[in-house]
Design an enzyme around this catalytic site. Structure first.
Site, mmCIF file in Angstrom:
data_model
loop_
_atom_site.group_PDB
_atom_site.id
_atom_site.type_symbol
_atom_site.label_atom_id
_atom_site.label_comp_id
_atom_site.label_asym_id
_atom_site.label_seq_id
_atom_site.Cartn_x
_atom_site.Cartn_y
_atom_site.Cartn_z
ATOM 1 N N LYS A 93 0.589 -1.514 0.302
ATOM 2 C CA LYS A 93 -0.162 -0.096 0.438
ATOM 3 C C LYS A 93 0.673 1.312 0.032
ATOM 4 O O LYS A 93 0.866 1.967 -0.413
ATOM 5 C CB LYS A 93 -0.868 0.012 1.277
ATOM 6 C CG LYS A 93 -2.417 -1.014 1.320
ATOM 7 C CD LYS A 93 -3.017 -1.465 2.536
ATOM 8 C CE LYS A 93 -4.069 -2.016 2.055
ATOM 9 N NZ LYS A 93 -4.307 -3.131 3.884
ATOM 10 N N GLN A 130 -4.066 -1.755 9.977
ATOM 11 C CA GLN A 130 -3.851 -2.783 9.248
ATOM 12 C C GLN A 130 -4.385 -4.268 10.222
ATOM 13 O O GLN A 130 -4.500 -4.580 11.408
ATOM 14 C CB GLN A 130 -2.379 -3.382 9.086
ATOM 15 C CG GLN A 130 -2.166 -4.496 8.299
ATOM 16 C CD GLN A 130 -2.645 -4.296 6.020
ATOM 17 O OE1 GLN A 130 -2.575 -3.586 6.002
ATOM 18 N NE2 GLN A 130 -3.763 -5.624 6.162
ATOM 19 N N ASP A 151 -9.613 4.252 5.005
ATOM 20 C CA ASP A 151 -10.204 2.133 5.212
ATOM 21 C C ASP A 151 -11.656 2.048 5.176
ATOM 22 O O ASP A 151 -11.578 0.916 4.903
ATOM 23 C CB ASP A 151 -9.459 1.437 5.869
ATOM 24 C CG ASP A 151 -8.581 0.258 5.022
ATOM 25 O OD1 ASP A 151 -9.030 0.240 3.986
ATOM 26 O OD2 ASP A 151 -8.782 -0.658 6.223
#
Ligand code: NAP
Length: 279
Positions: A54, A98, A121
């Site tokens: 990413k 994450q 996200d």
């Protein structure tokens, strides 16, 4: 019949190009690059690889990234404090924690420490509620990417029977909500579903989001159906028996090269959008 492949790599490139142009325009007008903070807790090799990937994609489109790495022994309180600091930092536009975090950490508490305006996200309850109500906000990236991919191929959703297999808060549940918002008739299946094969046989659109290699058998697929395989299992295997399903489906995503690239492209686009909104 052999299905048309929904090429997530190609579609993601046009989204990434547009995002790069927006990032450059933001940098020119504000004097700083849009910035994504990535938070990694522990040493899980797969998570480390995802974060690295990413950050490298960020660099390619002109988005800055800041890596926060915390040991596996990090407590919930310490993680919440680290994320709260990023939420308050005016030089950070988006925050990505994450998933998964170590089992002793309260992941929900950590997600909720992300300021809604930086939840690029789409993992907070605020973002989920906004999406479910059809209000402006950030989408969970994989569901958002799936819808963008279907739209890129002009696939109609209104009135279609959609079957979503999986009900996780980051993938199954939100993709069903987005399909519902587009007037599909949505059925959720999960580990307690009595007859998965029967549900899939009825579906015009199937989204497999489970994490079980080739759980969805090709023979279950209704001829002409749209099959989205969001699963990713070791060895580049999805949740759908791809070759057999492609014989019956009208459209199908490959693994890899389908949903995965779209997920990252949506993350980056939402990071630039967060920067623009906070200007
Ligand atoms: P998850 O949190 O483990 O959820 C899995 C879901 O599958 C659960 O709702 C579970 O049902 C259901 N399930 C398990 N066994 C089943 C069975 N035999 N029949 C029907 N349903 C079953 O997983 P996730 O985070 O949503 O991820 C799902 C998959 O998507 C994984 O392969 C992951 O790697 C992949 N993924 C890909 C991307 C991408 O960018 N491409 C992003 C995120 C995830 P219960 O709720 O009843 O337990």
């Amino acid at each position: 019949m052999s299905a048309t492949v929904l090429d997530g790599t190609a579609v993601s490139h046009s989204l990434l190009d547009a995002t790069a142009a927006r990032a450059a325009a933001f940098a020119a007008s504000s004097g700083r690059t849009p910035t994504l903070a990535t938070v990694l807790v522990g040493d899980d090799p797969a998570s480390r690889t995802y974060v690295k990937m990413k950050r490298s994609r960020c660099a390619k489109v002109g988005i800055g990234s800041r890596a926060v790495e915390l040991p596996a022994s990090t407590t919930t309180e310490q993680l919440v404090a680290a994320i709260s600091a990023l939420s308050a930092d005016p030089t950070v536009d988006g925050i990505l924690l994450q998933h998964p975090v170590p089992a002793h950490v309260d992941e929900r508490a950590a997600f909720e420490a992300i300021a809604p305006g930086k939840d690029v996200d789409g993992v907070t309850m605020h973002s989920f509620a906004a999406m479910a109500f059809g209000e402006p906000g950030f989408h969970s990236c994989t569901p958002g990417g799936i819808l963008r991919l279907l739209d890129a191929y002009d696939l109609p959703l209104t009135g279609r029977r959609a079957v979503v297999i999986g009900r996780s808060p980051i993938l199954g549940k939100p993709v069903g909500m987005l399909l519902l918002a587009r007037d599909a008739t949505v059925t959720y299946c999960h580990s307690r579903t009595a007859d998965l094969a029967e549900a899939v046989r009825e579906a015009d659109v199937v989204v497999a989001a489970v994490g079980r290699p080739e759980l969805v058998r090709g023979e279950w697929v209704k001829p002409g159906a749209v099959v989205v395989d969001a699963g990713y299992n070791p060895g580049n295997v999805g949740d759908v028996e791809h070759a057999a399903a492609a014989e019956r489906a009208g459209h199908i995503t490959p693994v890899p090269g389908g949903v995965g690239p779209m997920t990252i492209a949506v993350l980056l686009e939402q990071t630039v959008r967060a920067a623009e909104a906070g200007r």
